[in-house]
Scaffold this active site. Sequence first.
Site, PDB file in Angstrom:
ATOM      1  N   ASN A 231       0.841  -1.211   0.000  1.00  0.00           N
ATOM      2  CA  ASN A 231       0.000   0.000   0.000  1.00  0.00           C
ATOM      3  C   ASN A 231       0.869   1.250   0.000  1.00  0.00           C
ATOM      4  OD1 ASN A 231      -3.047  -0.296   0.177  1.00  0.00           O
ATOM      5  ND2 ASN A 231      -2.358  -1.895   1.560  1.00  0.00           N
TER       6      ASN A 231
ATOM      7  N   ASN B 272      -6.815   5.489   7.658  1.00  0.00           N
ATOM      8  CA  ASN B 272      -6.436   4.075   7.723  1.00  0.00           C
ATOM      9  C   ASN B 272      -7.157   3.321   6.615  1.00  0.00           C
ATOM     10  OD1 ASN B 272      -5.296   1.634   8.972  1.00  0.00           O
ATOM     11  ND2 ASN B 272      -7.441   1.164   9.467  1.00  0.00           N
TER      12      ASN B 272
ATOM     13  N   HIS C 216      -8.589  -0.448   5.581  1.00  0.00           N
ATOM     14  CA  HIS C 216      -8.936  -1.735   6.193  1.00  0.00           C
ATOM     15  C   HIS C 216      -9.468  -2.641   5.095  1.00  0.00           C
ATOM     16  CE1 HIS C 216     -10.051  -4.404   9.496  1.00  0.00           C
ATOM     17  NE2 HIS C 216     -11.168  -4.640   8.831  1.00  0.00           N
TER      18      HIS C 216
ATOM     19  N   ASP D 144     -10.321   0.769  13.938  1.00  0.00           N
ATOM     20  CA  ASP D 144     -11.267   0.526  12.831  1.00  0.00           C
ATOM     21  C   ASP D 144     -12.641   1.150  13.036  1.00  0.00           C
ATOM     22  OD1 ASP D 144     -10.015  -2.869  12.522  1.00  0.00           O
ATOM     23  OD2 ASP D 144      -9.240  -0.960  11.763  1.00  0.00           O
TER      24      ASP D 144
ATOM     25  N   GLU E 184      -7.355  -2.043  -2.589  1.00  0.00           N
ATOM     26  CA  GLU E 184      -6.721  -1.125  -1.639  1.00  0.00           C
ATOM     27  C   GLU E 184      -5.748  -0.201  -2.361  1.00  0.00           C
ATOM     28  OE1 GLU E 184      -5.125  -2.958   1.978  1.00  0.00           O
ATOM     29  OE2 GLU E 184      -6.148  -4.785   1.340  1.00  0.00           O
TER      30      GLU E 184
HETATM   31  C1  GRF Z   1      -3.239  -4.661   3.819  1.00  0.00           C
HETATM   32  O1  GRF Z   1      -4.191  -5.644   3.501  1.00  0.00           O
HETATM   33  C2  GRF Z   1      -3.881  -3.666   4.739  1.00  0.00           C
HETATM   34  O2  GRF Z   1      -5.229  -3.385   4.460  1.00  0.00           O
HETATM   35  C3  GRF Z   1      -3.787  -4.390   6.037  1.00  0.00           C
HETATM   36  O3  GRF Z   1      -2.509  -5.003   6.034  1.00  0.00           O
HETATM   37  C4  GRF Z   1      -2.129  -5.218   4.696  1.00  0.00           C
HETATM   38  C5  GRF Z   1      -0.859  -4.463   4.463  1.00  0.00           C
HETATM   39  O4  GRF Z   1      -0.320  -4.848   3.291  1.00  0.00           O
HETATM   40  N1  GRF Z   1      -3.934  -3.490   7.141  1.00  0.00           N
HETATM   41  P1  GRF Z   1       0.951  -4.027   2.754  1.00  0.00           P
HETATM   42  O5  GRF Z   1       1.979  -3.997   3.868  1.00  0.00           O
HETATM   43  O6  GRF Z   1       0.463  -2.660   2.413  1.00  0.00           O
HETATM   44  O7  GRF Z   1       1.416  -4.816   1.557  1.00  0.00           O
END
Ligand code: GRF
Length: 224
Positions: free
Chosen positions: A24, A112, A114, A155, A184
């Site tokens: 992300n 955040n 989720h 959350d 995401e």
């Molecule tokens: C993602 O699925 C995020 O939503 C969750 O943990 C994961 C993190 O993945 N909180 P990355 O480290 O961004 O690849």
Amino acid sequence: MGAMSTTPRTPARIAVLASGGGSNLQALIDYFAGEAASVGAITFVASDRERAGALDRARAAGITTAVIRDPRNSDDVLALLETANTDVLVLAGYLKLVPAAVVRAFRGRILNVHPALLPSFGGPGMYGRHIHEAVLEHGVTLTGVTVHFVDEVFDRGPIIAQWPVPVHEGDNVSLVAARVLLAEHRLLPSCVAAVASGTVMLGPDGRVRGRVLPPADVAPLDIR
Ligand code: GRF
């Protein structure tokens, strides 16, 4: 201008907290290095885990990094964010609870992501694979991604945007996780840009003003 200023500059200085591999974070880095460069820049990345892949990704992008020695210590976390002159704070796979003093200091400027449709499948213990296992156990046919403002409870903060992700018959945890992660990577940067630019904001009544809508041509993201 201190990190706690309420008028984000342009481009906004965006700090990211991450505990994991940082895909992300990478989506944010790529987005703000490209099409959204005038809106914001990823200027600081910190992790509670010294060996987090997210720190490697930040260093590869030339972004200042830090390790948070005690994530519960609000003075330490605030000092790191102030030193980085942070306008907007993003939790991108950050597994620690953000101290209340930090949440207060960044009210309306801390987001955040989720990997489920909150308030379903959220709260303590609901992270990573546990979420997608619960989704499959409950037999839901639609999951998705939520981006929300952060408040003092895991959350629970006001929701900025949600994006649907289908659950197919025969799906396993890895497939659902991969399909949601794709969503995401698309939704989080758009939400961060909307908050950084002020087109989405948290009102004094605690309600979100503005919306981040999926592009009209986007069908639910799919992997089979
Ligand atoms: C993602 O699925 C995020 O939503 C969750 O943990 C994961 C993190 O993945 N909180 P990355 O480290 O961004 O690849």
